[in-house]
Design an enzyme around this catalytic site. Sequence first.
Site, mmCIF file in Angstrom:
data_model
loop_
_atom_site.group_PDB
_atom_site.id
_atom_site.type_symbol
_atom_site.label_atom_id
_atom_site.label_comp_id
_atom_site.label_asym_id
_atom_site.label_seq_id
_atom_site.Cartn_x
_atom_site.Cartn_y
_atom_site.Cartn_z
ATOM 1 N N ASP A 172 34.531 -30.013 -17.915
ATOM 2 C CA ASP A 172 34.081 -29.150 -18.989
ATOM 3 C C ASP A 172 35.245 -28.176 -19.229
ATOM 4 O O ASP A 172 35.986 -27.873 -18.311
ATOM 5 C CB ASP A 172 32.831 -28.410 -18.502
ATOM 6 N N LYS A 173 35.434 -27.748 -20.467
ATOM 7 C CA LYS A 173 36.597 -26.884 -20.717
ATOM 8 C C LYS A 173 36.363 -25.427 -20.317
ATOM 9 O O LYS A 173 36.986 -24.928 -19.383
ATOM 10 C CB LYS A 173 37.002 -26.925 -22.197
ATOM 11 N N THR A 174 35.423 -24.803 -21.038
ATOM 12 C CA THR A 174 35.285 -23.358 -20.913
ATOM 13 C C THR A 174 34.765 -22.954 -19.538
ATOM 14 O O THR A 174 33.701 -23.380 -19.129
ATOM 15 C CB THR A 174 34.335 -22.828 -22.007
ATOM 16 N N THR A 181 34.188 -30.520 -24.579
ATOM 17 C CA THR A 181 33.823 -29.150 -24.900
ATOM 18 C C THR A 181 33.009 -29.084 -26.180
ATOM 19 O O THR A 181 33.105 -29.956 -27.038
ATOM 20 C CB THR A 181 35.092 -28.286 -25.053
ATOM 21 N N GLY A 182 32.243 -28.030 -26.269
ATOM 22 C CA GLY A 182 31.494 -27.781 -27.491
ATOM 23 C C GLY A 182 32.332 -26.965 -28.456
ATOM 24 O O GLY A 182 31.911 -26.659 -29.564
ATOM 25 N N LYS A 229 26.694 -34.531 -24.136
ATOM 26 C CA LYS A 229 27.647 -34.442 -23.033
ATOM 27 C C LYS A 229 27.441 -35.569 -22.030
ATOM 28 O O LYS A 229 28.392 -36.192 -21.578
ATOM 29 C CB LYS A 229 27.557 -33.070 -22.349
ATOM 30 N N ASP A 234 30.028 -26.120 -15.482
ATOM 31 C CA ASP A 234 29.434 -24.862 -15.024
ATOM 32 C C ASP A 234 28.228 -24.410 -15.839
ATOM 33 O O ASP A 234 27.463 -23.584 -15.400
ATOM 34 C CB ASP A 234 30.484 -23.749 -15.056
ATOM 35 N N ASP A 239 25.911 -28.398 -19.230
ATOM 36 C CA ASP A 239 26.604 -29.403 -18.422
ATOM 37 C C ASP A 239 25.666 -30.113 -17.449
ATOM 38 O O ASP A 239 25.989 -31.186 -16.933
ATOM 39 C CB ASP A 239 27.738 -28.759 -17.618
HETATM 40 P P1 ADP Z 1 32.122 -25.802 -23.189
HETATM 41 O O1 ADP Z 1 31.560 -27.139 -23.437
HETATM 42 O O2 ADP Z 1 33.567 -25.713 -23.509
HETATM 43 O O3 ADP Z 1 31.779 -25.247 -21.854
HETATM 44 P P2 ADP Z 1 29.817 -24.684 -24.420
HETATM 45 O O4 ADP Z 1 29.210 -26.022 -24.619
HETATM 46 O O5 ADP Z 1 29.253 -23.789 -23.392
HETATM 47 O O6 ADP Z 1 31.391 -24.819 -24.209
HETATM 48 O O7 ADP Z 1 29.800 -23.961 -25.786
HETATM 49 C C1 ADP Z 1 30.241 -24.645 -26.909
HETATM 50 C C2 ADP Z 1 30.505 -23.709 -28.037
HETATM 51 O O8 ADP Z 1 29.289 -23.131 -28.483
HETATM 52 C C3 ADP Z 1 31.381 -22.563 -27.647
HETATM 53 O O9 ADP Z 1 32.730 -22.882 -27.769
HETATM 54 C C4 ADP Z 1 30.969 -21.493 -28.658
HETATM 55 O O10 ADP Z 1 31.655 -21.695 -29.860
HETATM 56 C C5 ADP Z 1 29.503 -21.782 -28.892
HETATM 57 N N1 ADP Z 1 28.623 -20.924 -28.096
HETATM 58 C C6 ADP Z 1 27.848 -21.273 -27.064
HETATM 59 N N2 ADP Z 1 27.163 -20.220 -26.581
HETATM 60 C C7 ADP Z 1 27.531 -19.167 -27.331
HETATM 61 C C8 ADP Z 1 27.187 -17.777 -27.340
HETATM 62 N N3 ADP Z 1 26.324 -17.255 -26.461
HETATM 63 N N4 ADP Z 1 27.772 -16.992 -28.258
HETATM 64 C C9 ADP Z 1 28.639 -17.510 -29.139
HETATM 65 N N5 ADP Z 1 29.011 -18.775 -29.187
HETATM 66 C C10 ADP Z 1 28.462 -19.614 -28.308
HETATM 67 MG MG MG Z 2 31.238 -24.428 -19.966
#
Ligand code: ADP
Ligand code: MG
Length: 635
Positions: free
Chosen positions: A341-343, A477-478, A505, A524, A528
């Site tokens: 997962d990226k973030t 990633t989202g 995912k 995380d 996920d």
């Molecule tokens: P990743 O897959 O990289 O972990 P997430 O799936 O958690 O990212 O989130 C995907 C996208 O959704 C984020 O990049 C963001 O743009 C948006 N997002 C998710 N939750 C929030 C939030 N609480 N506030 C603002 N944007 C959000």
């Molecule tokens: Mg994440």
Amino acid sequence: MSSPGAAADFLRRFGIVTALLIPLAIFSMPGMKLLGYGEFDLRRYVEFGVGTIIFYFALIFFEHAKHEIKMKSYGMMTLVSLAVGSGYVFSAVATFIPQVTTEFYLEISTLIWVLLFGHFLEARSSSAAGDALQEVAKLLPKQAHLMEGRDVRDVDVETLKLDDLVLVKPGEKVPADGVIQKGEANFNEAHITGESQPVKKGKGDRVVAGAICGDGSVEVTLDKVGENSTIGQIQKLILKAQQTKPRAQRLADRASKWLTFVALGVAITAFLVWSVIVGQTLVFAMTLAITVLVIACPHALGLAIPTVSTIATRLAVKHGLFIKDLGKLEQVKDVTYVMFDKTGTLTLGEFGVVKVTGEVLGIAGSLERQSSHVIGAAVVKYAQEQKAKFEEVKQFKNIAGKGIKGVMGGKEYWVGNWELVKDKLGKPVESEGNTVVYVADKDKVLGTILLADKVKPESKVAIDRLHKLNVKAAMMTGDNEQVAGQVAKELGMDIYFANVLPEDKYKKVEELQRQGEVVMMVGDGVNDAPAITAADVGVAVGAGTDVAVEAGDVVLTASNPENIVSLITLGKKTYAKMVENLVWALGYNVVAIPAAAGVFIPWGFRLRPEIGALAMSLSSVIVGINAMSLKRIKL
Ligand code: ADP
Ligand code: MG
């Protein structure tokens, strides 16, 4: 047999038997010959006396054997008891028949001595593994958001008191039992009810510690703290982890059962062949039969896997890995693709606000206070710094992988990525490689917040090291295509997926699996968890949400992606050691059992029972030393 008490008991018995062995050796027949004194009547009775006391301290094996027989899982204890029992009875009878000059007191006593020590080591090592897990569990997240008036503060769960008001955010566990004061959400209470279907709860409803808050956030007044809290949940997690077994252990258990039958069969055959067919004395045939039982004791087999898994567990802990399911360690070695997962996993997840358009900080900050997402935390921090005014939020909802929504002053607002607002905005705004958060009401987009995240310095090293191990790396990633592409290029990922919706995912994981890849998923977030579950090996970043931790087979206690490389290396080395140990433990029987049964006597070689006991303990020692060498591997 794995409590510290059991270890102490075995050690006590071992100490006593050690002391008794000295007089026994002096008064035994080999001792008599060595010391050069002549036979006298009393000698045999002293030997009988000391031998009997030692036998008394070995009765614990019979208790375990009784248990094995009751459970129909015949193993080492059954064999040990048979060998020790028949050896003792034979010797005791011989003591009172002057014509019979063979006895096994020294042999069976040495055997008992070796076995007690082996069991002491085994009991100690499994309780040590528990201690190690206990250590690492301290690193698992167990903070609660305590509400003090308008403020929210993160505190350790231990410090929570009765009547405290806590905020529970999406994906988090309820820290202690209580009643909901505000908000509503779907709760997963599978840990209590076994029912995985979420239950909707709102104001006035009871929630219990450990229940996972789904899509909303709630404020809970605690009415029961302590034992029932998250701490208790972590204790349970450790206990469960300790009960898991590597698959190799089940193989060893089965082999040990077979060995018991083979040994019994060979012992009886040897006795019959030598006494009835060859026409040797009963004593001679009996000696061989007992030697077979002694030598076939699957002691080394009993140690083969636990010694390795104990050391593996400790190594894992040292490298920030909490292995919830030891059974998965063997699958780790076959992993061909790691999906990250990226973030928060590959990036620091410490977003900095780069640019804000429109008057949206107050709205975004108020809503994001309820969120558990790292982006939310960054927005709240920035809004506070800018002295934005926060307002009360109602009907808060988390839309995993997209954003959040809620009602303020009677109006509905959305905060999140383009997916969330695309019906109000034709195309995404120019992001310049930043993450864009859109703030919208029900008609239009009111403004945007641009945030930048940084790649963790360890991420690049981790991906390079994975490639050296011939393991490929994927990222999903989202977040938007631009950010994803940039990060993927910087890290040298083999493939990446951007704009992935949470419900998709796990499909990406399955897609790779269909191509024949063995996939490890590292993540995380709330979104996920399904992918972590779907993967062959699921890894949760411990600093993340509780849902992810719940879903993972392994938890990373430090969010360092390099630990993934350690995990895979550990999996490979551990498996190799387990196989080696099984070969050592089983292989020697191929030669030893026939030798003990007297097969090589026509060629002038006969195995004495005491040498048999020595060979048996030697094989245990080899197995132990081989496992120890795992300590020196570089992860
Ligand atoms: P990743 O897959 O990289 O972990 P997430 O799936 O958690 O990212 O989130 C995907 C996208 O959704 C984020 O990049 C963001 O743009 C948006 N997002 C998710 N939750 C929030 C939030 N609480 N506030 C603002 N944007 C959000
Ligand atoms: Mg994440």
